[in-house]
Each structure stands twice: as C-alpha cells, then as structure tokens.
Design a protein around this motif. Structure first.
Motif: not given
Length: 660
Positions: A492-508
């Motif tokens: 769950v944590l690994a999935n959370f990390r990947d989704r958090l990174l993907a969403n914020n990379l797009h914003r960045l």
C-alpha cells in the motif's frame, strides 16, 4: 517569513558590530547589495545561513574543515580570539496565527584550544528557552535545511543546474523532501526490517543460521562500502586541494615565462629558418635589381618615351629620337639612384645607355636600326608582370621580418632556467601527486563498484532465504499474520508513493512550464515540460509535440530552465520564504540577463535579496529593477578601520558612490 535584520559582530571581514536592516514593502520587495569581489559579500550570505543552521549550514570554505575550525577562522583576524564573534538573524513569521519576531543569536569565542558556542533564541523580545535548546528542530518548521538551496543560491548554482544530470539530482532531492517521499521510503525499509527480524526471532537456530550468515556477510560488505566511500571522499578532498595548488604553481610557472623556456629549442629552430628565408629573399631582390628592374620607371613616363620612340622611327627624325632617348635615359639614371643601387652599377648603366644611344642614333644610321625586341621589353604587359613580381617579393620579405621579430622577442623574454626551475619542480611534484591520487581513486571506485555488486547479490540471497524461512514459519499463526499485514502495508505504501509522485510530477511540470515561459524570449519554443519519473531528467516539448532533451537547448536557455525549476520547486514547497541570490547574473550572457532582471527578480518572492558585483545589476539592468528596490547597500572596505562595512549607497555608472 520576512528577513528583518542581520547583525555581524567581529565576523570574517567585519570588525566590530554591523547592523543591516532588510525590511521591505510589498511594492518594493528587493534589497540590492553591491560589492566588489573580496569585500565581504559572500561572508554576509554565510552569516545568515550560519545563524539559522549552525553545523548544517552550507557556508563557503566549509568543505575541508571541521565546524570548530570554521568558527575559529571566522573570528575577525584583528580581534583577540577570546573576544569571539557572533551573528544575529531576525525574521518575522506567523506562529499560532500571530505575527512573531524571532531573533537568533549565535556567538562563539576561543577558550584555550577549544571553541565555546552559545545560541540564544528570543520571541518578540523574550528569551525562549525551549527554542534555544532545540533550535535544530525548531528551524525545520520555518525553513527546512533540505530545501534551503531553493532559496539561498548563486549564479554558479544556476550554471551548475543547467547541466541536465545535476538538475535531475536537485529535482529528485527536492521532490522527495517536499512531498515526504523520503519518509515513506524510510517506513518501507523499516517494515521490511521488522518482517525479517520477526522471521529470525521465530525460527530455530538451525533454520535461521543460513540467513544470519548471509546477513553477517552483507553487513560486513556494507561496512566496507561505507569505509571506502569515506576514504574516497577524503582522497577527493586531497585531490581538490592538490589540483588548486597545481593550478597556482602552473600560473606562477607561466608568469615567470616557463612556457617560453620549454619552447626554447623550437624558437631557436624558427629563428634559423626565418633568417635563412630572409637571406634568400634578399638575394632574389638583388637579382631583380641587377636585371631590368631598375629600368622600370613610372609607367606613364615609359609609355610616353616608347610612343615617341616609335613615332621618331616612323618619321625618320633621328634628332628627335636621340633627344627623347637622352631624356628617357636621364630619367632612368635618376630613378636608379633613388633605388640605392651601388655607384659602380650606376656608372655601368650610364655607360651602357650612352654607348647604346651613340650606336643606335647615329646621323647616318637608318631609323629602322632601333630593335623591336628592345621596345617590347617596355610593353605594358611586361612592366605589369615585373611590378607584380617585385611587390610579391617585397611582401614576402615583410612577412618574414615580422615572424623573425616575433620569434626574437620571445627568445629575449625567456628567463634563465634558474628562475623557473623551482616553479617547474613544484608544478611537476603536484602533477605527480595528482596522478597518484587519481589512480588510487580509480582503484577505489572499482572496488566500491565490485562491493556494491556483491552487496546486491547478498541482498537478493537474503530476501530469498527470508522468503523461504517465512514459508516454513507459517505454522506460527501470530508471526504469519504480522508478516502478512506488514507485507500488505508495504504494498500500500509503495502504491501510495508511486501515485503521490506521479500526481505531483505533473503539477510540477506545469509549474516549471509556466515560469519557463515567463523567462524565455522565444515563446513558441516550448509547449510542454516532461519529467522522467525514474531519472527525473527534464525534457521540453515543442509546438509539434516533439520531445527535446534539455541538453539540446542553448546554454542560456538551459540556465533559464534551471531558474524556472528552482522557482517552481520553491513555489511547490508551500513555504512563504524570501529568496537570497548571490552574483545573480555572473554566469548569464547579456541576451538573457535582461529577462531575469525584468521577469524574475521582482516576482521571485515577496522579499528578494540580491548580492551583485559592479558588472551585474548596473546600468540598464539597474534602471529596469529600480522601481522594485526598497533598499540599497554598498559593501566597501574601510582602510582606516580595517573592516568591511555596509553603507546606504550603490554603484554609480562610473563606479563611484550613488547616494540614495
């Protein structure tokens, strides 16, 4: 946060106490500090970071010395060590919904062989004991040290971040810190360690012996890797020092004329070559002078003489022909004298011309006795060809003279070998040391790579053995349930990390694009920004949807992209922090300087502190920025007091003071 004041006390080049107010308004958010190199500009920047972060401060000159040594070195050299030094930093921020003035005072003095440091923090003028004792934790709430580089940076950092690999490293660290991804990964590692420990604790001695042996070996290899990394870092520091000393020795060697000494044999050979070539050309000119060249009188006179000679021949008027020939011969003799030809040659020429006239222009001789071949020698084609040959030969002599003079000047500038032998020996010694260190570092790199490969292999073996052991321990219901829950939690944590990174990379990506388009002149150059989620390298997308790697941009465009990246990361941090920029334009070409002055500095933050040399924010750039400047300072050295000081001034167009 608003930086209100910095106080320097016997700090570096600043003897005595110096108070610098930094408060600004919303309409004029810029504080412009001018200083020549070496006057204390970077020391001022170091003071702010030192007050905030202490041992963790990224101050200049900290690379190869301990914190205690650094503090001792920053006590003003004209101040007795027991009087010590200090820096105070006051800033205004919101705490618990209220505006709060926080003042951090860091002082130190030398007692015996040690340095005694003291830190006092006050809130709204009252001593805060808890904050003073736990400031390392408190400062992270105001300006986390991991993101300080987003707000404290200089022109060199911008130039370094123009390198796509370095900018990728900044993005990785910045994103992980800002989003808390590093905490998630730390938690993942902790859960894995808990699972492994549970397996080992539950298993019998015989069952866990293999895993323990692998873990023991893995820990030993890990220690070797860390030890070698420390050795390499130490050797790299030594290498950096040797390279600096080698560069200084080389500069001294060149100053003494050492390079010319090394070229002595070649210069002597060149001198011999050009002297021989000059002699050959002079011989060629002598041959021309001994032939028909002296007869090449000005073309117009020659044409008239030949024309009249032909006319006399046709008309049979021998007297006119003889008179014209005498006039022509007189002109020739006069011209030959101007050439510097020897008197013997002049006499021979005069005798030849006189005999020639006597023979050709006898009263009884027919006019047809003038040879046609003689007149042909003075035709326009012949005279032009002879003139070209003479000009070419003289130009060759001039070129050779210039080369010979340059060679002889270099030979004259060569010092005696005794003058440069010591500098040369010193340079070669440093070169030898550098070569040895580079070889040792290369061997260490190979060993570290080999150990890391072995470490990866042992890690894989450990995971496989732990998995096998876990399967054998399924009979232990409690251990099995805990391991299963931990494993699911890690997923769950690994999935959370990947989704958090993907969403914020797009914003960045969108944020970098917005700021990059503000800075770049070619608005149609970029239509999108993409960040690789694995390498964190940035690419630019053009209007046609084609991906352009950052390294394909021009050097100036890459630097603007680096500024846009810093700007976007600072915005993404959600921190309301000032920007402090040292030598902001030093690494930019003139084409892109105006863009930063107009589009970045006034809006980089609600408070912008610029530290500029006399070659950056001056002239047109100063006029463009002037409406946004709330305070001016000029750092100058006071010879009488032997200290650098801040005055309410700035560089004038003539580098004299401009009172504001």
């Amino acid at each position: 946060m608003i930086f209100e004041q910095v106080v320097l006390h016997n700090f570096g080049a600043y003897r005595g106490e110096h108070c610098i107010d930094l408060g600004v308004t919303q309409e004029q958010p810029v504080v412009l500090v001018g200083a020549l190199n070496g006057s204390g500009k970077t020391t001022f920047l170091d003071a702010m970071q030192l007050a905030l972060y202490g041992k963790s401060a990224r101050c200049s000159g900290r690379e190869q010395v301990s914190y205690q040594e650094y503090l001792e070195s920053m006590i003003n050299r004209d101040t007795p060590p027991h009087q010590g030094a200090g820096v105070e930093f006051a800033f205004r921020t919101r705490a618990n919904g209220q505006n709060t003035l926080i003042r951090v005072s860091r002082t130190w003095l030398k007692r015996g062989e040690s340095i005694k440091e003291n830190l006092v923090v006050s809130r709204n003028g009252e001593h805060d004991i808890v904050a003073s004792e736990r400031w390392v934790e408190f400062v992270e709430d105001f300006m986390p040290s991991q993101i300080a580089d987003l707000f404290f940076f200089d022109g060199e950092k911008i130039e370094a971040l123009a390198d796509p690999i370095r900018s990728a490293a900044l993005l990785r660290v910045g994103i992980h810190s800002l989003l808390g991804i590093d905490l998630v990964e730390s938690l993942l590692r902790s859960l894995q360690q808990v699972e492994r420990k549970r397996m080992i604790d539950t298993a019998s001695e015989s069952e866990k012996s293999i895993l323990q042996a692998i873990e023991t070996e893995r820990n030993e290899v890990q220690q070797l890797v860390e030890l070698n990394i420390l050795k390499r870092a130490s050797l790299q520091n030594d290498l950096d020092g040797i390279e600096k000393k080698e560069a200084l020795a080389l500069a001294e060697f060149k100053r003494l004329g050492g390079e010319l000494l090394l070229q002595h044999d070649r210069l002597v050979s060149d001198q011999t070559y050009y002297q021989s070539k000059k002699t050959a050309i002079e011989d060629e000119l002598r041959m021309l002078a001994a032939g028909v060249l002296p007869l090449m009188i000005p073309t117009k006179t020659l044409e008239v003489a030949v024309s009249k000679a032909l006319s006399a021949k046709q008309n049979g008027n021998v007297d006119i022909l003889r008179s014209e020939a005498e006039s022509r011969d007189a002109s020739i003799e006069k011209f030959v004298k101007t050439l510097g030809v020897g008197q013997d040659t002049q006499k021979q020429l005069s005798s030849y011309l006189r005999e020639d006239r006597a023979e050709r222009y006898q009263a009884t001789a027919p006019t047809s006795a003038i040879p046609k071949e003689l007149l042909n020698q003075f035709s326009q084609e012949e005279t032009q060809a002879m003139a070209r040959l003479a000009v070419h030969t003289l130009q060759s002599l001039t070129d050779v003279d210039e080369h010979l003079a340059a060679v002889e000047r270099n030979l004259a500038a060569i010092p005696s070998s005794a003058e440069v032998s010591q500098a040369q020996q010193e340079m070669e010694n440093y070169r030898t040391k550098r070569t040895k260190l580079e070889a040792i570092i290369a061997l260490l790199d190979d060993e570290i790579t080999s150990l890391r490969t072995k470490l990866d292999r042992l890690q894989t073996q450990s995971e496989r053995e732990a998995e096998r052991l876990g399967e054998q321990l399924t009979r232990d219901e409690v251990s099995n349930r805990m391991i299963n829950h931990s494993s699911r939690g890690r997923k769950v944590l690994a999935n959370f990390r990947d989704r958090l990174l993907a969403n914020n990379l797009h914003r960045l990506e969108l944020s970098i694009l917005k700021y990059f388009q503000r800075l770049i002149r070619k608005k149609t150059l970029v239509h999108g920004i993409t960040i690789d989620s694995d390498s964190f390298q940035i690419s630019v997308m053009n209007l046609a949807g084609q991906i352009i790697p950052a390294h394909r941009l021009s050097a100036g465009e890459r630097q603007l992209l680096a500024v846009a990246t810093l700007w976007a990361l600072a915005h993404a941090s959600g921190r309301y922090l000032p920007a402090v920029i040292d030598t902001p334009l030093s690494r930019l070409d003139s084409k892109h300087r105006g863009t930063l002055v107009q589009n970045y500095f006034p809006t980089a933050s609600h408070q912008v502190i610029l530290l500029s040399t006399d070659e950056e924010v001056v002239g047109t750039y100063l006029e463009q920025l002037r409406p946004f400047i709330g305070r001016y300072y000029l750092i100058e050295h006071d010879e009488s007091a032997n200290t650098s000081q801040f005055i309410d001034s700035y560089f004038s167009p003539t580098l004299s003071e401009m009172r504001v």
